[in-house]
Design a protein around this motif. Structure first.
Motif, PDB file in Angstrom:
ATOM      1  N   GLY A  93       0.881  -1.037   0.153  1.00 63.23           N
ATOM      2  CA  GLY A  93      -0.057   0.069   0.265  1.00 63.23           C
ATOM      3  C   GLY A  93       0.712   1.297   0.071  1.00 63.23           C
ATOM      4  N   GLY A  95       0.346   3.916  -2.458  1.00 60.86           N
ATOM      5  CA  GLY A  95      -0.046   4.819  -3.757  1.00 60.86           C
ATOM      6  C   GLY A  95       1.221   4.725  -4.435  1.00 60.86           C
ATOM      7  N   GLU A 148      -4.463   3.214  -3.944  1.00 50.22           N
ATOM      8  CA  GLU A 148      -3.941   2.999  -2.904  1.00 50.22           C
ATOM      9  C   GLU A 148      -2.871   1.868  -3.024  1.00 50.22           C
ATOM     10  N   SER A 149      -3.204   0.901  -3.718  1.00 51.78           N
ATOM     11  CA  SER A 149      -2.545  -0.361  -3.748  1.00 51.78           C
ATOM     12  C   SER A 149      -2.237  -1.175  -5.337  1.00 51.78           C
ATOM     13  N   SER A 216     -14.990  -1.196  -0.507  1.00 48.59           N
ATOM     14  CA  SER A 216     -13.726  -0.396  -0.933  1.00 48.59           C
ATOM     15  C   SER A 216     -13.654  -0.294  -2.719  1.00 48.59           C
TER      16      SER A 216
END
Length: 261
Positions: A93, A95, A148-149, A216
């Protein structure tokens, strides 16, 4: 077996990433329909059906892909069906700034180059025989990335989708079909572990963990993730003669997750 609504009796199939998750379900579905199946991974799992022909190979490398393809051709005497399932993400995670060159290359090798290399080895044989089907398992993240990931994973899958479309246009006149299958969240063993971990962190149960993942993604209108066998059954249809006029397109199986046309 064979003889059912989808009959792949006599067909020779190769599945990458066929030892777990969606790939394992694809192997089972093709076997159920009567196909002969080759798959491979770094090591042989204990749950692999006896009928599957297996080779230990690292498909993250050019050498591993070539060894896998040579084994498949030698075992089957030719390939009628190629399903490129191998994929996934091990990125942290944080970014875009957390993704160094090594992470980017790992994501690209796993989610794009393995398919490119296996296709390069096996599709010429299909062209020479005048028939064959290639399935590329992409992801809805190529149009719905999670910054984010999964930026690198999503970008690699987007590249796979574009490459797949270009390949379909080139080889269709030679009798070879190329189709994309784009899953959303699938309830694989790895997804179950993730939901359980999130549930523990949030002090909730497994269903609560699933809800965290669905939220999410912006929600799944159907209310649940897909099952691996549901994705596999779509693949089995697309590689069958019942889908003989289908090529160059993408089939999304995401319970309605992608909110746009």
């Amino acid at each position: 077996m064979g003889g059912g609504w989808i009959d792949l009796g006599g067909r020779r199939a190769v599945v990458t990433g066929g030892t777990k998750g969606v790939g394992e379900a694809v192997v089972a579905a093709l076997l159920d329909a009567g196909a002969s199946v080759v798959t491979g991974a770094r090591s042989r799992p204990g749950t692999l059906p006896e009928a599957v022909r297996f080779v230990a190979a690292d498909l993250m490398s050019l050498e591993g892909c070539n060894a896998f393809a040579r084994f498949a051709e030698a075992e089957l005497g030719g390939v009628d069906i190629l399903v490129n399932v191998l994929g996934g993400s091990g990125a942290p995670g944080g970014g875009f700034a957390a993704l160094d060159d090594e992470i980017w290359m790992n994501e690209i090798n796993q989610n794009l180059m393995a398919a490119v290399r296996i296709d390069r080895a096996l599709v010429p044989g299909m062209i020479a025989r005048g028939s064959g089907v290639v399935i590329h398992v992409t992801s809805i993240q190529h149009e719905l990335p999670l910054p984010e990931s999964t930026t690198a994973y999503a970008a690699a899958k987007a590249a796979l989708a574009t490459y797949s479309k270009a390949l379909s246009k080139q080889v269709a006149p030679d009798g070879v079909r190329v189709v994309r299958v784009s899953p959303g969240w699938v309830e694989t063993a790895a997804a179950v572990r993730l939901a359980e971990r999130l549930a523990e962190q949030a002090g909730t149960d497994y269903e609560g963990g699933k809800r965290i993942i669905m939220d999410s993604l912006g929600g799944i209108p159907f209310g649940r993730p897909a099952k691996p066998r549901e994705v596999a059954d779509l693949v089995a249809f697309l590689v069958s003669p019942r889908a003989a006029a289908i090529t160059g397109t993408e089939y999304v199986i995401d319970g309605g997750t992608v909110p746009t046309v």
